[in-house]
Design a protein around this motif. Structure first.
Motif, mmCIF file in Angstrom:
data_model
loop_
_atom_site.group_PDB
_atom_site.id
_atom_site.type_symbol
_atom_site.label_atom_id
_atom_site.label_comp_id
_atom_site.label_asym_id
_atom_site.label_seq_id
_atom_site.Cartn_x
_atom_site.Cartn_y
_atom_site.Cartn_z
ATOM 1 N N GLY A 1 33.579 9.580 38.907
ATOM 2 C CA GLY A 1 34.047 8.209 38.915
ATOM 3 C C GLY A 1 33.243 7.356 39.873
ATOM 4 O O GLY A 1 32.414 7.847 40.643
ATOM 5 N N PRO A 2 33.488 6.028 39.875
ATOM 6 C CA PRO A 2 32.724 5.122 40.735
ATOM 7 C C PRO A 2 32.872 5.417 42.222
ATOM 8 O O PRO A 2 31.912 5.346 42.982
ATOM 9 C CB PRO A 2 33.282 3.739 40.369
ATOM 10 N N ALA A 3 34.092 5.767 42.656
ATOM 11 C CA ALA A 3 34.297 6.056 44.076
ATOM 12 C C ALA A 3 33.519 7.303 44.488
ATOM 13 O O ALA A 3 32.940 7.369 45.581
ATOM 14 C CB ALA A 3 35.791 6.252 44.362
ATOM 15 N N VAL A 4 33.482 8.308 43.589
ATOM 16 C CA VAL A 4 32.743 9.546 43.895
ATOM 17 C C VAL A 4 31.247 9.274 43.935
ATOM 18 O O VAL A 4 30.528 9.757 44.811
ATOM 19 C CB VAL A 4 33.081 10.629 42.859
ATOM 20 N N ARG A 5 30.754 8.452 42.990
ATOM 21 C CA ARG A 5 29.325 8.146 42.971
ATOM 22 C C ARG A 5 28.920 7.376 44.225
ATOM 23 O O ARG A 5 27.826 7.547 44.756
ATOM 24 C CB ARG A 5 28.970 7.348 41.706
ATOM 25 N N ARG A 6 29.821 6.506 44.695
ATOM 26 C CA ARG A 6 29.541 5.765 45.921
ATOM 27 C C ARG A 6 29.437 6.733 47.102
ATOM 28 O O ARG A 6 28.566 6.605 47.960
ATOM 29 C CB ARG A 6 30.644 4.730 46.172
ATOM 30 N N LEU A 7 30.350 7.711 47.147
ATOM 31 C CA LEU A 7 30.340 8.705 48.218
ATOM 32 C C LEU A 7 29.073 9.557 48.145
ATOM 33 O O LEU A 7 28.465 9.884 49.177
ATOM 34 C CB LEU A 7 31.590 9.584 48.120
ATOM 35 N N LEU A 8 28.646 9.904 46.920
ATOM 36 C CA LEU A 8 27.410 10.670 46.749
ATOM 37 C C LEU A 8 26.210 9.890 47.279
ATOM 38 O O LEU A 8 25.335 10.439 47.958
ATOM 39 C CB LEU A 8 27.208 11.006 45.266
ATOM 40 N N ALA A 9 26.190 8.581 46.962
ATOM 41 C CA ALA A 9 25.075 7.741 47.409
ATOM 42 C C ALA A 9 25.018 7.659 48.931
ATOM 43 O O ALA A 9 23.931 7.638 49.529
ATOM 44 C CB ALA A 9 25.199 6.350 46.802
ATOM 45 N N GLU A 10 26.195 7.617 49.583
ATOM 46 C CA GLU A 10 26.233 7.539 51.040
ATOM 47 C C GLU A 10 25.576 8.761 51.684
ATOM 48 O O GLU A 10 24.986 8.678 52.770
ATOM 49 C CB GLU A 10 27.684 7.412 51.524
ATOM 50 N N HIS A 11 25.697 9.913 51.008
ATOM 51 C CA HIS A 11 25.144 11.149 51.572
ATOM 52 C C HIS A 11 23.810 11.528 50.928
ATOM 53 O O HIS A 11 23.281 12.618 51.194
ATOM 54 C CB HIS A 11 26.144 12.297 51.384
ATOM 55 N N GLY A 12 23.242 10.636 50.077
ATOM 56 C CA GLY A 12 21.955 10.896 49.457
ATOM 57 C C GLY A 12 21.978 12.047 48.477
ATOM 58 O O GLY A 12 20.999 12.807 48.370
ATOM 59 N N LEU A 13 23.077 12.193 47.749
ATOM 60 C CA LEU A 13 23.237 13.290 46.805
ATOM 61 C C LEU A 13 23.285 12.770 45.374
ATOM 62 O O LEU A 13 23.557 11.588 45.134
ATOM 63 C CB LEU A 13 24.534 14.063 47.100
ATOM 64 N N LYS A 14 23.056 13.673 44.425
ATOM 65 C CA LYS A 14 23.232 13.398 43.006
ATOM 66 C C LYS A 14 24.399 14.216 42.488
ATOM 67 O O LYS A 14 24.789 15.228 43.086
ATOM 68 C CB LYS A 14 21.962 13.745 42.228
ATOM 69 N N VAL A 15 24.910 13.788 41.327
ATOM 70 C CA VAL A 15 26.035 14.512 40.749
ATOM 71 C C VAL A 15 25.669 15.961 40.486
ATOM 72 O O VAL A 15 26.469 16.881 40.680
ATOM 73 C CB VAL A 15 26.497 13.819 39.444
ATOM 74 N N ALA A 16 24.411 16.193 40.044
ATOM 75 C CA ALA A 16 23.970 17.548 39.716
ATOM 76 C C ALA A 16 23.954 18.460 40.942
ATOM 77 O O ALA A 16 23.974 19.692 40.804
ATOM 78 C CB ALA A 16 22.586 17.498 39.077
ATOM 79 N N ASP A 17 23.919 17.873 42.156
ATOM 80 C CA ASP A 17 23.866 18.692 43.371
ATOM 81 C C ASP A 17 25.208 19.308 43.730
ATOM 82 O O ASP A 17 25.268 20.244 44.535
ATOM 83 C CB ASP A 17 23.381 17.838 44.560
ATOM 84 N N VAL A 18 26.291 18.759 43.167
ATOM 85 C CA VAL A 18 27.641 19.162 43.562
ATOM 86 C C VAL A 18 28.336 19.840 42.388
ATOM 87 O O VAL A 18 28.294 19.340 41.265
ATOM 88 C CB VAL A 18 28.469 17.943 44.036
ATOM 89 N N LYS A 19 28.995 20.945 42.665
ATOM 90 C CA LYS A 19 29.749 21.648 41.632
ATOM 91 C C LYS A 19 31.124 21.011 41.495
ATOM 92 O O LYS A 19 31.891 20.927 42.458
ATOM 93 C CB LYS A 19 29.898 23.129 42.013
ATOM 94 N N GLY A 20 31.418 20.534 40.268
ATOM 95 C CA GLY A 20 32.693 19.870 40.023
ATOM 96 C C GLY A 20 33.805 20.847 39.720
ATOM 97 O O GLY A 20 33.616 21.812 38.976
ATOM 98 N N THR A 21 34.972 20.596 40.300
ATOM 99 C CA THR A 21 36.139 21.455 40.059
ATOM 100 C C THR A 21 37.252 20.706 39.349
ATOM 101 O O THR A 21 38.326 21.254 39.125
ATOM 102 C CB THR A 21 36.686 22.000 41.391
ATOM 103 N N GLY A 22 36.996 19.424 38.987
ATOM 104 C CA GLY A 22 38.013 18.636 38.312
ATOM 105 C C GLY A 22 38.098 18.967 36.837
ATOM 106 O O GLY A 22 37.400 19.838 36.302
ATOM 107 N N LYS A 23 38.973 18.253 36.145
ATOM 108 C CA LYS A 23 39.172 18.474 34.720
ATOM 109 C C LYS A 23 37.876 18.195 33.969
ATOM 110 O O LYS A 23 37.248 17.169 34.139
ATOM 111 C CB LYS A 23 40.282 17.547 34.209
ATOM 112 N N GLY A 24 37.468 19.159 33.113
ATOM 113 C CA GLY A 24 36.240 19.003 32.347
ATOM 114 C C GLY A 24 34.994 19.057 33.205
ATOM 115 O O GLY A 24 33.945 18.564 32.811
ATOM 116 N N GLY A 25 35.098 19.658 34.396
ATOM 117 C CA GLY A 25 33.942 19.759 35.270
ATOM 118 C C GLY A 25 33.630 18.502 36.052
ATOM 119 O O GLY A 25 32.547 18.381 36.646
ATOM 120 N N ARG A 26 34.595 17.537 36.110
ATOM 121 C CA ARG A 26 34.360 16.299 36.846
ATOM 122 C C ARG A 26 34.269 16.574 38.336
ATOM 123 O O ARG A 26 34.948 17.451 38.879
ATOM 124 C CB ARG A 26 35.484 15.283 36.586
ATOM 125 N N VAL A 27 33.398 15.803 39.004
ATOM 126 C CA VAL A 27 33.219 15.926 40.445
ATOM 127 C C VAL A 27 34.229 15.035 41.152
ATOM 128 O O VAL A 27 34.348 13.843 40.835
ATOM 129 C CB VAL A 27 31.783 15.527 40.854
#
Length: 502
Positions: A212-238
């Motif tokens: 989601g947008p809040a998660v992407r904002r948090l990723l940007a703050e730490h210089g990360l991409k979605v692919a760098d983090v293993k998602g545990t949410g529904k359907g593999g969401r981060v």
């Protein structure tokens, strides 16, 4: 249409709360944002306001009931109440309109306002925003903490939607009913569409579908991409938790390398600083203490008292006293009664300065310094000359419990002609207490400690305690201050004098 009146989100570490006071009754008409009920926790008193204009239909949780977060405690009939009860079709149409708004993503813009402040509190400070502009919120979710001189108030979301705008940032000074933010009701889809489009243009790997947008904002703050983090949410969401876990894990992995490279130099982490704004209560305490130092001619005189007679008396009668009065026999009862008797003999110590006048008080209200999680406060015991030692002990216990639970009221705090502070409970052997304006004197009690003393030409080990009287030399002369302190010493060393009034 019936709307649930719910307990707001409780502060962290608070498991439940108590319904303190309902300000309305079933059948009463209420307006939007009107305070309906006060909810007490261990730390603060929360106000629950009406989400809409309407009529109180039902009170489910009565005063004194223990409740949890999001628990339904009442019902509000939207509109005039009567129409909602008699016209089922109108209910159906009213239900359809919010649904249509939510589906279209163009919800009503609702103002987030500062609640009504306690009496005599002119303004407050924005302490902490728990959400950011653009984030989705749910109804009754705590959005922001607002701090006054006395309590911390929580402001909750008036409806499901998105926090569209923050008008007052943390640290800003606000007044009652000031608009501090805007919530767009039912606008979650519309609010997230623009960030989603930006994310889709920037990321060709479909990040928007797994974060989601809040998660992407948090990723940007730490210089990360979605692919760098293993998602545990529904359907593999981060989720946010996934990102925070990943960041913490990376910090732990980097720690050994950092230690190896900095072995020759001091670790930077050992010299970190933390800057925290003062709370409003701490600011108020600091202001009053500084005024006391600058606006009075403060002086301190000392004496010491042999506590063995009182300790022997307590040991002999404490069990009978507790059985008879349902309270323990402590030292404060003796201190308060001795101070009250000394105030009768030295009226200047019970007086105060008002401009160019000296005001002599013919009553005896004594402030008792109480340490609370939010700071030192001085609630008042009133008419101590009419109280027994058991009454004093019960009164102090009640004030201490109120202070611990954050339930002291303005009436508990206002007034007082003289203050007693007992630093001995923290181990203080000697101190110079500071005045509590507009009072003219304060008595400091200290730790009771065995010391060798000369008695009738012999050395004895006795439980001794230092007394310290700080006073305003503009109104109290040395003769009165020393005489006052000696009187207290004599009464404590021979407590029978308190009973015989001699």
């Amino acid at each position: 249409m019936a709307i649930d009146i719910k307990v707001p989100q409780l502060p962290e570490s608070v498991a439940d709360a108590t319904v303190a006071t309902w300000h309305v009754k079933p059948g009463d008409k209420v307006s939007r944002d009107q305070n309906l009920v006060d909810i007490e926790t261990d730390k603060v008193v929360l106000e629950v306001v009406a989400p809409e204009d309407g009529v109180i239909g039902e009170i489910i949780a009565e005063e004194g009931t223990t409740v949890g977060a999001d628990e339904v405690i009442g019902k509000l009939e939207k509109g005039d109440g009567a129409a909602a009860k008699t016209d089922a079709k109108a209910d159906s149409k009213a239900d359809d309109k919010p649904a249509a708004k939510a589906a279209s993503g163009s919800g009503e813009k609702l103002q987030v306002k500062v609640p009504q402040l306690p009496e005599s509190v002119a303004d407050a400070t924005i302490a902490t925003w728990h959400v950011k502009a653009g984030e989705a919120v749910t109804r009754d979710q705590n959005l922001v903490d607002i701090e006054t001189d006395k309590v911390v108030l929580e402001v909750v979301a008036p409806a499901d939607g998105v926090l569209a705008e923050i008008k007052q940032d943390e640290g800003a000074t606000v007044a009652a009913d000031d608009v501090i933010g805007i919530v767009e009701a039912g606008a979650a889809a519309a609010a997230s569409s623009a960030p989603a489009q930006e994310s889709a243009a920037a990321d060709d790997d479909g990040d928007s579908e797994v974060a989601g947008p809040a998660v992407r904002r948090l990723l940007a703050e730490h210089g990360l991409k979605v692919a760098d983090v293993k998602g545990t949410g529904k359907g593999g969401r981060v989720t946010k938790e996934d990102v925070e876990k990943h960041v913490k894990g990376g910090a732990k992995a980097a720690a050994p390398a950092a230690q190896a490279t900095s072995a020759a130099a001091p670790a930077a982490g050992d010299r970190d600083q933390k800057r925290v704004p003062m709370t409003r209560l701490r600011k108020t305490i600091a202001k009053r203490l500084l005024e006391a130092k600058n606006a009075t001619a403060m002086l301190t005189t000392f004496n010491e008292v042999n506590m063995k007679p009182i300790m022997d008396l307590r040991k002999k009668y404490k069990d009978v006293f507790e059985e008879r009065h349902d309270t323990r026999l402590g030292f404060m009862g003796f201190y308060v009664k001795a101070v009250t008797e000394a105030l009768k003999r030295f009226p200047e110590v019970n007086a105060s300065i008002d401009g160019d006048d000296i005001v002599y008080h013919n009553y005896f209200d004594i402030s008792i310094a109480v340490s609370t999680p939010r700071g030192l406060v001085t609630p008042v015991l009133r008419d101590t000359d009419k109280m027994s030692i058991a009454d004093v002990e019960n009164g102090i216990r009640e004030l201490a419990l109120k202070g611990r639970d954050g339930k002291l009221t303005l009436d508990d705090m206002q007034g007082g002609n003289f203050t007693i502070t007992n630093g001995g409970v923290f181990g203080s052997l000697l101190s110079t207490p500071i005045l509590n304006p507009p009072q003219s004197a304060i008595l400091g009690m200290h730790k009771i400690q065995d010391r060798p003393m000369a008695v009738d030409g012999k050395v004895e080990i006795l439980p001794m305690m230092y007394l310290a009287l700080s006073y305003d030399h503009r109104i109290i002369d040395g003769k009165e201050s020393v005489g006052f302190l000696v009187t207290i010493k004599e009464l404590l060393e021979d407590p029978q004098r308190l009973l015989l009034d001699i």
